[in-house]
Scaffold this motif. Structure first.
Motif, short mmCIF file in Angstrom:
data_model
loop_
_atom_site.label_atom_id
_atom_site.label_comp_id
_atom_site.label_asym_id
_atom_site.label_seq_id
_atom_site.Cartn_x
_atom_site.Cartn_y
_atom_site.Cartn_z
N HIS A 28 0.80 -1.22 0.00
CA HIS A 28 0.00 0.00 0.00
C HIS A 28 0.84 1.28 0.00
O HIS A 28 0.33 2.35 0.33
N ARG A 29 2.10 1.17 -0.40
CA ARG A 29 3.02 2.31 -0.37
C ARG A 29 2.46 3.53 -1.08
O ARG A 29 2.35 4.61 -0.49
N GLU A 30 2.11 3.39 -2.35
CA GLU A 30 1.65 4.54 -3.13
C GLU A 30 0.37 5.13 -2.55
O GLU A 30 0.24 6.36 -2.47
N ALA A 31 -0.56 4.29 -2.14
CA ALA A 31 -1.82 4.80 -1.57
C ALA A 31 -1.55 5.56 -0.28
O ALA A 31 -2.15 6.61 -0.04
N LEU A 32 -0.67 5.04 0.55
CA LEU A 32 -0.35 5.72 1.80
C LEU A 32 0.33 7.06 1.54
O LEU A 32 0.02 8.06 2.18
N ILE A 33 1.25 7.09 0.59
CA ILE A 33 1.93 8.34 0.26
C ILE A 33 0.92 9.38 -0.24
O ILE A 33 0.98 10.54 0.15
N GLN A 34 -0.02 8.96 -1.06
CA GLN A 34 -0.99 9.89 -1.63
C GLN A 34 -2.08 10.32 -0.65
O GLN A 34 -2.55 11.44 -0.70
N ARG A 35 -2.48 9.42 0.27
CA ARG A 35 -3.68 9.68 1.07
C ARG A 35 -3.44 10.14 2.50
O ARG A 35 -4.32 10.74 3.10
N GLN A 46 6.78 14.28 2.70
CA GLN A 46 7.02 13.82 4.07
C GLN A 46 6.85 12.31 4.17
O GLN A 46 7.66 11.62 4.81
N MET A 47 5.81 11.77 3.53
CA MET A 47 5.60 10.31 3.56
C MET A 47 6.72 9.58 2.82
O MET A 47 7.16 8.52 3.25
N ARG A 48 7.18 10.13 1.71
CA ARG A 48 8.30 9.51 1.00
C ARG A 48 9.55 9.48 1.89
O ARG A 48 10.29 8.50 1.90
N ASN A 49 9.74 10.53 2.66
CA ASN A 49 10.88 10.57 3.60
C ASN A 49 10.72 9.49 4.66
O ASN A 49 11.69 8.80 5.00
N ILE A 50 9.51 9.33 5.18
CA ILE A 50 9.29 8.26 6.16
C ILE A 50 9.63 6.92 5.54
O ILE A 50 10.34 6.11 6.14
N TYR A 51 9.13 6.68 4.33
CA TYR A 51 9.42 5.40 3.67
C TYR A 51 10.92 5.19 3.48
O TYR A 51 11.41 4.08 3.60
N SER A 52 11.65 6.27 3.21
CA SER A 52 13.10 6.11 3.01
C SER A 52 13.79 5.69 4.31
O SER A 52 14.85 5.07 4.27
N GLU A 108 11.37 -3.19 13.54
CA GLU A 108 10.75 -2.46 14.64
C GLU A 108 10.12 -1.15 14.17
O GLU A 108 8.99 -0.82 14.52
N ILE A 109 10.85 -0.42 13.32
CA ILE A 109 10.32 0.86 12.83
C ILE A 109 9.16 0.60 11.87
O ILE A 109 8.17 1.33 11.84
N GLN A 110 9.22 -0.48 11.10
CA GLN A 110 8.14 -0.80 10.17
C GLN A 110 6.87 -1.18 10.96
O GLN A 110 5.76 -0.75 10.61
N GLU A 111 7.04 -1.95 12.02
CA GLU A 111 5.88 -2.30 12.86
C GLU A 111 5.29 -1.06 13.51
O GLU A 111 4.08 -0.91 13.57
N ARG A 112 6.13 -0.17 14.01
CA ARG A 112 5.65 1.04 14.67
C ARG A 112 4.90 1.90 13.66
O ARG A 112 3.83 2.42 13.94
N PHE A 113 5.45 2.04 12.44
CA PHE A 113 4.79 2.82 11.41
C PHE A 113 3.45 2.19 11.05
O PHE A 113 2.44 2.86 10.90
N TYR A 114 3.44 0.87 10.91
CA TYR A 114 2.20 0.16 10.59
C TYR A 114 1.14 0.42 11.64
O TYR A 114 0.00 0.73 11.37
N PRO A 143 8.11 19.66 1.97
CA PRO A 143 7.18 20.73 1.57
C PRO A 143 5.72 20.28 1.42
O PRO A 143 4.82 21.08 1.52
N THR A 144 5.52 18.99 1.15
CA THR A 144 4.15 18.46 1.00
C THR A 144 4.02 17.20 1.85
O THR A 144 5.03 16.59 2.25
N THR A 145 2.79 16.82 2.13
CA THR A 145 2.60 15.57 2.89
C THR A 145 3.11 14.37 2.11
O THR A 145 3.63 13.42 2.70
#
Length: 171
Positions: A113-120, A152-158, A165-171, A147-149
């Motif tokens: 769901h990467r793209e959907a999460l980044i967009q939504r 910001q989400m792409r940065n989180i994914y990076s 552990e970080i993936q579980e926390r993000f989930y 500059p945009t959400t």
């Protein structure tokens, strides 16, 4: 209420034919074509025109697949669904690591769901706040300065490559 009771919502397709309104129905559980102990509340439901409420099905020590059957007034099954153990172990309506979600499922979900999460996702800052203990101030600031959400989400994914552990926390 769902979160307090630690419930799992499992969507299933509806009956193939229409059901008569104002008729009474009950739900039965079976495992390998045999009835087994379950508590179902309410015991019977009347089909009405207003939005459907939920039924509660409690299976003690449910560790295997089982079946649900919607039974009409003539005691005939009008709808059947098979519930797989993986569905109620992983598909919580309110994911929480205390419930023991698997690392593999979190990784799969985030990837699928990467793209959907980044967009939504529009409220990125609370996510960044929650990840702060795992990513540190520098990465946290990089996320917040996007500059945009979407950025910001792409940065989180990076930064999710930091481990399960970080993936579980993000989930």
């Amino acid at each position: 209420m769902e979160k307090e009771k630690n419930t799992v919502k499992i969507p299933k397709p509806g009956p193939e034919t229409s059901l008569p309104m104002k008729s009474w129905y009950k739900i039965e559980t079976k495992k390998e074509n045999e009835y087994f102990f379950s508590t179902i509340k309410p015991e019977r439901l009347k089909l009405r025109y207003r939005p459907v409420k939920y039924s509660e099905v409690y299976i003690k020590n449910a560790q295997d697949d089982f079946e649900l059957h919607l039974i009409n007034e003539e005691n005939k099954s009008v709808w059947d669904a098979e519930i797989h153990a993986e569905e109620y172990e992983k598909r919580s309506s309110f994911p929480d690591t205390r419930r023991g979600i698997s690392k593999q499922y979190a990784v799969w979900f985030l990837s699928k769901h990467r793209e959907a999460l980044i967009q939504r996702v529009s409220l990125v800052n609370p996510i960044a706040d929650d990840l702060f203990p795992l990513i540190g101030r520098e990465k946290y600031n990089v996320i917040r300065k996007g500059p945009t959400t979407e950025e910001q989400m792409r940065n989180i994914y990076s930064f999710l490559e930091g481990g399960h552990e970080i993936q579980e926390r993000f989930y």
